[in-house]
Enzyme design. Structure first.
Site, PDB file in Angstrom:
ATOM      1  N   GLY A   8     -25.299 -51.499 -55.013  1.00 28.89           N
ATOM      2  CA  GLY A   8     -25.133 -52.579 -54.824  1.00 28.89           C
ATOM      3  C   GLY A   8     -26.736 -53.207 -54.574  1.00 28.89           C
ATOM      4  N   ASP A  34     -25.398 -51.367 -59.650  1.00 27.56           N
ATOM      5  CA  ASP A  34     -25.150 -52.575 -59.383  1.00 27.56           C
ATOM      6  C   ASP A  34     -24.487 -52.539 -60.611  1.00 27.56           C
ATOM      7  OD1 ASP A  34     -25.972 -55.087 -56.854  1.00 27.56           O
ATOM      8  OD2 ASP A  34     -25.183 -55.572 -59.054  1.00 27.56           O
ATOM      9  N   ILE A  35     -22.781 -53.466 -60.225  1.00 28.50           N
ATOM     10  CA  ILE A  35     -21.970 -53.897 -60.946  1.00 28.50           C
ATOM     11  C   ILE A  35     -22.786 -55.009 -62.347  1.00 28.50           C
ATOM     12  CG2 ILE A  35     -21.388 -55.673 -59.858  1.00 28.50           C
ATOM     13  CD1 ILE A  35     -19.236 -55.385 -60.531  1.00 28.50           C
ATOM     14  N   TYR A 141     -14.510 -61.150 -43.468  1.00 26.44           N
ATOM     15  CA  TYR A 141     -15.778 -60.610 -43.063  1.00 26.44           C
ATOM     16  C   TYR A 141     -15.450 -59.657 -42.136  1.00 26.44           C
ATOM     17  CZ  TYR A 141     -20.964 -59.629 -43.152  1.00 26.44           C
ATOM     18  OH  TYR A 141     -22.027 -59.862 -43.377  1.00 26.44           O
ATOM     19  N   LYS A 145     -16.033 -55.247 -41.742  1.00 25.13           N
ATOM     20  CA  LYS A 145     -16.763 -55.043 -40.552  1.00 25.13           C
ATOM     21  C   LYS A 145     -16.553 -54.274 -40.169  1.00 25.13           C
ATOM     22  CE  LYS A 145     -20.107 -55.831 -43.439  1.00 25.13           C
ATOM     23  NZ  LYS A 145     -20.767 -54.887 -44.652  1.00 25.13           N
TER      24      LYS A 145
HETATM   25  N1  SER Z   1     -25.101 -63.383 -42.908  1.00 26.91           N
HETATM   26  C1  SER Z   1     -23.808 -63.148 -43.340  1.00 26.91           C
HETATM   27  C2  SER Z   1     -22.635 -64.444 -43.054  1.00 26.91           C
HETATM   28  O1  SER Z   1     -23.529 -65.210 -42.851  1.00 26.91           O
HETATM   29  C3  SER Z   1     -23.809 -62.537 -41.723  1.00 26.91           C
HETATM   30  O2  SER Z   1     -23.384 -60.827 -41.623  1.00 26.91           O
HETATM   31  O3  SER Z   1     -21.846 -63.594 -43.434  1.00 26.91           O
END
Ligand code: SER
Length: 316
Positions: A8, A34-35, A141, A145
């Site tokens: 990435g 990277d892709i 997200y 994580k």
């Molecule tokens: N910068 C990121 C976001 O706003 C937070 O890790 O998704």
């Protein structure tokens, strides 16, 4: 000598981490991948591979061919983009990490993976957020994580893979734009201040979030991977921050250098509710004590550098 693969590398962090790693470890020892093959030509000044991180066989071949011993995993869909396509977020964020950990286990590589302030949620203490605390995020997200932190810990404990990570705050940079995060306003504002002298902010006044300037983020990623493992009580992942501010403070800092800059607001409810669920400011004393984390940039120092660099880039 390390043999590094950056997965990435064309993203916001990779675009600056890759050249920084090459400066330290030697150009030929850092493979960018990277892709997207159509990326910043700087990345192609050393070895470069087109790689879809979800293709585990290709990833394995690259690691073997280049005799890689350390992988920096920078593949992720950020928070706001993730809410638009949760399935894609799970597939990309966890799929890439799972492939990388499996190859690392088989080929004895160390792995760096960023976690995020997004790994916290509304039940987390918002001020001076401890290193070890409640992690029940309500974004996809954040879910990826937290799962990623646990998966990295699992691979360390179960298989001895040297996994390390950082809970990055919003990262502000002037090379590559971030891709759909909640903290992106703190990058966009500089571009708009220089180009148009005004900015419409999508987060409310009083929305405090942790932030960091890219040079510190690069030093943090390299620093945690260079840390003496015998000193590490934590691994996945360390709270790291450099500053905490709300949109007004950022606007005031910019006004010191661009006096006719002005900001108004048009709130994005999705991004606002994500920001409201994240810490106001993290306690990063574990990173400071265990491996000497110490950021260099505060808000005004960052603003001066951002405005200087972006003015040259955007106005010349
Ligand atoms: N910068 C990121 C976001 O706003 C937070 O890790 O998704």
């Amino acid at each position: 000598m390390k043999r590094i693969l950056v997965v990435g590398s064309a993203g916001q962090i990779g675009a600056e981490l890759t050249p920084a790693l090459r400066k330290i470890y030697g150009e030929s020892n850092v493979v960018a991948s990277d892709i997207n093959s159509n990326c910043n030509p700087v990345l192609k000044q050393g070895p470069f591979e087109v790689l879809d991180a979800l293709d585990d066989k290709h990833l394995h071949t690259i690691v073997q061919t280049h005799k890689i011993d350390t992988i920096f995993n920078l593949v992720a869909l950020l928070s706001a983009k993730g809410e638009k396509d949760p399935q894609l977020s799970i597939k990309v964020n966890l799929g890439a990490l799972n492939n990388i950990l499996e190859v690392a286990r088989q080929e004895h590589c160390a792995v760096f993976t960023p976690s995020s302030i997004g790994a916290f949620g509304p039940g987390t203490p918002a001020d001076n957020t401890p290193q070890d605390t409640i992690q029940r995020p309500n974004t996809i997200y954040g879910v990826t994580k937290v799962a990623g932190e646990l998966l990295c810990d699992y691979y360390f404990k179960r298989f001895g893979v040297d996994t390390r990570g950082l809970r990055f705050p919003g990262i502000i940079s002037n090379v590559q734009l971030p891709g759909g995060g909640t903290t992106d306003y703190a990058v966009e504002i500089y571009y708009e201040a220089i180009k148009n002298k005004k900015y419409t902010c999508y987060l409310k006044e009083g929305t405090f979030l942790d932030m960091m300037y890219m040079p510190d983020a690069i030093n943090a990623a390299i620093g945690v991977m260079e840390a003496d493992p015998s000193k590490l009580l934590h691994r996945n992942a360390f709270n790291v921050t450099a500053m905490s501010f709300d949109p007004e403070m950022l606007s005031d800092s910019i006004k010191k250098l661009i006096p006719d800059f002005s900001m108004d607001y048009s709130i994005d409810p999705v991004k606002q509710s994500i920001a409201d669920s994240w810490p106001n400011s993290m306690d990063d004393s574990s990173a400071r004590n265990e491996w000497g984390w110490n950021p260099e940039y505060n808000l005004d120092k960052m603003s001066a550098d951002m405005i200087d660099i972006l003015s040259k880039k955007l106005l010349s």
